[in-house]
Structure formats: structure tokens, C-alpha cells
Design a protein around this motif. Structure first.
Motif, mmCIF file in Angstrom:
data_model
loop_
_atom_site.group_PDB
_atom_site.id
_atom_site.type_symbol
_atom_site.label_atom_id
_atom_site.label_comp_id
_atom_site.label_asym_id
_atom_site.label_seq_id
_atom_site.Cartn_x
_atom_site.Cartn_y
_atom_site.Cartn_z
ATOM 1 N N ARG A 171 3.738 9.009 -4.331
ATOM 2 C CA ARG A 171 3.439 8.847 -2.909
ATOM 3 C C ARG A 171 3.121 10.212 -2.326
ATOM 4 O O ARG A 171 3.522 11.246 -2.864
ATOM 5 C CB ARG A 171 4.630 8.236 -2.160
ATOM 6 C CG ARG A 171 4.942 6.826 -2.582
ATOM 7 C CD ARG A 171 5.795 6.113 -1.530
ATOM 8 N NE ARG A 171 7.004 6.841 -1.183
ATOM 9 C CZ ARG A 171 8.133 6.775 -1.867
ATOM 10 N NH1 ARG A 171 8.197 6.047 -2.960
ATOM 11 N NH2 ARG A 171 9.201 7.459 -1.488
ATOM 12 N N SER A 220 0.820 -1.215 0.000
ATOM 13 C CA SER A 220 0.000 0.000 0.000
ATOM 14 C C SER A 220 0.851 1.261 0.000
ATOM 15 O O SER A 220 0.480 2.274 -0.593
ATOM 16 C CB SER A 220 -0.937 0.000 1.215
ATOM 17 O OG SER A 220 -0.189 -0.034 2.426
ATOM 18 N N TYR A 221 2.022 1.215 0.633
ATOM 19 C CA TYR A 221 2.850 2.418 0.732
ATOM 20 C C TYR A 221 3.545 2.739 -0.587
ATOM 21 O O TYR A 221 3.672 3.903 -0.973
ATOM 22 C CB TYR A 221 3.894 2.239 1.841
ATOM 23 C CG TYR A 221 4.632 3.512 2.190
ATOM 24 C CD1 TYR A 221 3.953 4.591 2.746
ATOM 25 C CD2 TYR A 221 5.992 3.643 1.961
ATOM 26 C CE1 TYR A 221 4.616 5.770 3.065
ATOM 27 C CE2 TYR A 221 6.673 4.804 2.278
ATOM 28 C CZ TYR A 221 5.976 5.874 2.833
ATOM 29 O OH TYR A 221 6.637 7.038 3.150
ATOM 30 N N VAL A 258 0.288 -4.431 -8.155
ATOM 31 C CA VAL A 258 0.032 -4.718 -6.737
ATOM 32 C C VAL A 258 0.183 -6.211 -6.473
ATOM 33 O O VAL A 258 0.790 -6.624 -5.472
ATOM 34 C CB VAL A 258 -1.368 -4.221 -6.335
ATOM 35 C CG1 VAL A 258 -1.708 -4.659 -4.915
ATOM 36 C CG2 VAL A 258 -1.454 -2.700 -6.449
ATOM 37 N N SER A 285 0.287 1.967 -3.925
ATOM 38 C CA SER A 285 -1.128 2.320 -3.767
ATOM 39 C C SER A 285 -1.662 3.113 -4.957
ATOM 40 O O SER A 285 -2.847 3.054 -5.270
ATOM 41 C CB SER A 285 -1.333 3.116 -2.470
ATOM 42 O OG SER A 285 -0.570 4.315 -2.499
ATOM 43 N N LYS A 286 -0.780 3.863 -5.621
ATOM 44 C CA LYS A 286 -1.189 4.637 -6.795
ATOM 45 C C LYS A 286 -0.514 4.069 -8.034
ATOM 46 O O LYS A 286 0.583 3.506 -7.953
ATOM 47 C CB LYS A 286 -0.823 6.115 -6.615
ATOM 48 C CG LYS A 286 -1.596 6.789 -5.486
ATOM 49 C CD LYS A 286 -1.246 8.263 -5.369
ATOM 50 C CE LYS A 286 -2.042 8.925 -4.248
ATOM 51 N NZ LYS A 286 -1.711 10.366 -4.116
#
Length: 490
Positions: free
Chosen positions: A402, A86-87, A123, A90-91
Motif C-alpha cells: 500500500r 481498492s485500498y 480482488v 489494489s496491488k
């Protein structure tokens, strides 16, 4: 489940080059590397089990009181992998063109990646990468007319790359395979890609049984790409394994201690009682005590050995803190901010370290992305209907996004100071670290304000002086506190 010690995935090498490859040589190489691959496969299965909660603590036994045997799985393997995913991912990863000239082809490339659902696949790839230290991806021409290539994530348990031993360790060929049942026995069918040819083969018990004739392909590259998290191909699950086992033992031992205190042993002093009578008394909620000799009075006591939870909590906290520091994950903190600045809290809680580790992970991921871009752009240029005709891999950079808005006030003030010092906009925006893609922000600003926006802005009087006169965050916070106090008094 049997304990297994994992220390990174082994790299498969062969003392041949691309020019040496033929059916006989490939068969020889496969027979030699399969045992090492199967060892990697067993490691990956073990690490994936750890991620899903099948961990060593499940084998726990209590010898003294076997009826009290609590098993607590605090699945930090899952937590750490999910945090990293996720860190860092995430994008969506965006592709930008390096240099002054920006063509429309870069937008087409990003559109193709969106069509391939690459963000979700990234991911999923990251999960394998953080778990196992390696991950694999296949890029082939697509039959879909809307996009010229197709991206597929491969199972690393059934995929491997063989590298040359020569200087540079170039990839020699890539293999992916699957299992099927024939005559009530498991067999395996594989696909092998060199830079110019494709082979199909079957094998069982780690030995090649049959290999087909080579089929030429026009890709010019091995379409199977191996991503690795670090040079040793170590995943975060194996690095933290011994410490996670310790945390599970502490949590399970605490539960055992709590239950032993609740289910304490009953000790009869100078008083005989048989099991049947004791059970009847316990069912009634009473205990019978009779003193026959005043010099040896009868009594009933509970044998309790209380566990000192304060000491175990200290050891637990220390182990957890060390583990998260080694992996590069911020330590959960319940402290109030006190007099610390925002930057000090970021550094103390581990967020600065997490950001540096994320930058390192991005660098390793970009190595695999460059190989993928070489394939993707090669396929695009060979497709007459594709809009990408001239874009080169070295002109494209993968950008991770981020949230970099921490210490926003200090960063913007630094930007103003750099602007007043006549630093170029690209260098200034890169230095403050406020945006993932400084070049894109500069270009957007030019489009919005005009080409002379940087010089025009730096000449304005309201930007020549800092509002507070200082850029240190402590002084800024103190000034803000003074202003708030004055407003409250008013």
C-alpha cells in the motif's frame, strides 16, 4: 424482497474426526449441516442483493399521497466494498522468503501466481469476503505444463467447510456443488474432499440421495480453503445495514418533501368549484375566484408543508459519519488544511484508522493464504518437472503493498536518527513504516551499495545532523514557511 436480519455466517461442526469418515458417516453429517448451510446461503444472496442495489428502500410506500413516492438508493454497500477492495488489494500480493537466506524458488512461486492471474482472483475473492464475511478457493494440480497448480475461486453460496468439534476445530471436509435440471426438477451434484479421499454425491431438498465410493487423492490436505474476514464471519454490508437503510429513507424523504412542495394542494376558501371546471382552469393556467358574501371573502391558497432540510442534513451527516467510522473508511472532508499537520489530518479524516483496519484484514487473509501455500507447495514438490523442491510454507510470507508515503519527511528523518543511533537496518526500516517489505528494501540496498552501506552512510557528516535540527513536523513546516518567506522577500 423481504427484510432479513444477518449476523454473520454460521460455522458448520461435526462430532467426528478424519479417521471416522466413511460413506455412512459423511451422509449423516451432510444431512445435519445442510439446513445451516442453506441459511448461510440465503444470507449471502441477501447481502449480494444489497451490494447490487436491491435494498429495503425499494419497498417504500406513501399512504397519504401515494402518487408522490420517490425511491432513492444511495448504494453505500457498493461504495464501501469497492473502497476496501481498492485500498487493500489494489496491488498484487507478493510472496517473500522469511529469514536471511533467499532462494530462487520464491521467484518461481511468484511467477506461478502471476500465471494463475492470482491478483484478479484475489480482488474477486475480496469482494465476496467484504460482502459476505467468507470466501472460498479451490487449489488442484494443473494439466498445464507451464504451472503445476490451478487456483479457482468458488461460489460461497454453493461451498462450505465442515469443522471438527474437537479442540482446534480442524477442517473435516470441504464441499462444493452445482445445480442441474432432471425430469423438469432441480437436483444438485456435489464434490466432497477430505484430506485423503474424494467423493461425488447427489442431493435434493437438503437430503443426500446417493454418494459414490471414495477415490483416493495424494494432496494430503483439503483442497477447498475458507477465508473469513473475522471470527464471527461478519461482512461490512450487514454491519452497516440499518444505517444504510436510514440514509436511503432520509434521501427518499427529502425528494418526497421537495416534490410535495412543488405539487402543493390547492385550497379553495369560500368558493365552490367542481373537478371538471378546476381541470379546465388549470389547463388554461388560471384560477377563478368569486366572492358572494363580503363577510366571507373567497380565496385560493396553496397548502405547503415545507421540510426543514437543515435538520435532516445534520442527522444524515451524523449517521454517515458513524457508519464510516464503524466500517473503518475515511470520512470525506471538504475542510481546508488550516494549521493542521499532515499527520493530524490523516488521523482526523480517518486514514490512520483505515490503515489499521487494513492491517487487520491482511492478517485474516494471510491465514487463508498459509493454508493455500501448504497445498500449492505440496503439489509443486510432487510434480517432478516443478522448479520448487524445498521451499516450506513457514518460510513464505504474503506481503501487501500500500502507499505508505504519507509524512514522508518525518519518516525519512526518523530513519536517519535510527541509523545514527546504531539501530540495525531491518529494525529501522520496519519501525518507520515507509515500506511494506522492509527486508526486501534492505537486501536491495545491500546489492546496490554493498554490505557495509548502513555503517558507511551513518558515518557521513551530512547525515549526522538533521537539516532543520528537529524531527517534529510542525517545526519542519514552520522552518519551510520561513525559508519560503525569505525567498519571496528577496
Amino acid at each position: 424482497m423481504k427484510r432479513r436480519y444477518c449476523h454473520g455466517r454460521k460455522v458448520l461442526y461435526a462430532s467426528y474426526t478424519q479417521n471416522d469418515l466413511n460413506k455412512e458417516v459423511i451422509t449423516e453429517i451432510l444431512n445435519k449441516v445442510f439446513p445451516l448451510h442453506l441459511s448461510n446461503k440465503a444470507d449471502i444472496q441477501y447481502l449480494e442483493d444489497e451490494y447490487t442495489g436491491i435494498q429495503e428502500i425499494l419497498l417504500k410506500e406513501n399512504i397519504v399521497r401515494p402518487e408522490i413516492n420517490n425511491v432513492v438508493v444511495e448504494n453505500y454497500a457498493f461504495f464501501m466494498t469497492e473502497f476496501k477492495k481498492s485500498y487493500v488489494f489494489s496491488k498484487p500480493v507478493k510472496y517473500v522468503q522469511v529469514g536471511e537466506t533467499v532462494s530462487d524458488e520464491i521467484s518461481v512461486l511468484n511467477k506461478y501466481m502471476t500465471f494463475n492471474r492470482k491478483h484478479r482472483k484475489d480482488v474477486d475473492l475480496a469482494e465476496s469476503l467484504y460482502n459476505n464475511g467468507i470466501a472460498h478457493r479451490l487449489v488442484l494440480p494443473s494439466k498445464n505444463k507451464k504451472v503445476p497448480f490451478e487456483i479457482t475461486n468458488l461460489n460461497s453460496k454453493n461451498t462450505f467447510i465442515v469443522y471438527e468439534r474437537a479442540t482446534g476445530n480442524k477442517p473435516l471436509f470441504g464441499v462444493t456443488y452445482y445445480a442441474y435440471k432432471e425430469n423438469n426438477a432441480w437436483a444438485y451434484r456435489g464434490s466432497l474432499y477430505t484430506e485423503t479421499e474424494y467423493y461425488e454425491f447427489t442431493f435434493s431438498l437438503g437430503r443426500v440421495e446417493d454418494i459414490g465410493n471414495p477415490i483416493p487423492h495424494i494432496l494430503g490436505k483439503i483442497p477447498i480453503i475458507e477465508y473469513h474476514l473475522n471470527k464471527s464471519r461478519l461482512g461490512i454490508v450487514e454491519v452497516s445495514m440499518s444505517m444504510r437503510n436510514a440514509l436511503n429513507k432520509i434521501a427518499s424523504g427529502d425528494m418526497d418533501g421537495l416534490e410535495q412542495a412543488i405539487q402543493a394542494l390547492v385550497v379553495f376558501v369560500n368558493n365552490d368549484i367542481d373537478a371538471k371546471t378546476f381541470k379546465e382552469l388549470m389547463d388554461l393556467g388560471a384560477v377563478k375566484v368569486k366572492t358572494e358574501n363580503p363577510t366571507t371573502p373567497a380565496d385560493v391558497k396553496l397548502l405547503i408543508n415545507n421540510l426543514d432540510h437543515s435538520n435532516t442534513n445534520i442527522f444524515y451527516s451524523r449517521t454517515l459519519s458513524n457508519m464510516l467510522n464503524i466500517i473503518g473508511i475515511p470520512i470525506p472532508s471538504t475542510k481546508t488544511s488550516g494549521g493542521d499537520t499532515g499527520e493530524a489530518r490523516q488521523l482526523g479524516d480517518g486514514w490512520t484508522m483505515a490503515d489499521l483496519r487494513a492491517d487487520q484484514d491482511e492478517l485474516m487473509f494471510k491465514d487463508g493464504e498459509f493454508q493455500m501455500l501448504e497445498l500449492v507447495l505440496s503439489i509443486c514438490k510432487k510434480n517432478p518437472n516443478c522448479e520448487i523442491t524445498s521451499l516450506e510454507p513457514e518460510e513464505v510470507e504474503a506481503k501487501f503493498e500500500r502507499n505508505k508515503s504519507d509524512n514522508l519527511l518525518v519518516k525519512t528523518q526518523s530513519l536517519v536518527n535510527l541509523m545514527n543511533a546504531k539501530v540495525s537496518p531491518k529494525s529501522a526500516f520496519s519501525a518507520v513504516g515507509l515500506f511494506s517489505d522492509a527486508n526486501a528494501v534492505v537486501e536491495e540496498s545491500k546489492d546496490f551499495f554493498g554490505d557495509s552501506w548502513w555503517n558507511a552512510t551513518s558515518s557521513k557528516e551530512n547525515f549526522t545532523e538533521n537539516q532543520f535540527g528537529k524531527t517534529d513536523e510542525n517545526d519542519v513546516n514552520n522552518k519551510q514557511d520561513e525559508n519560503n518567506t525569505q525567498q519571496a522577500q528577496a
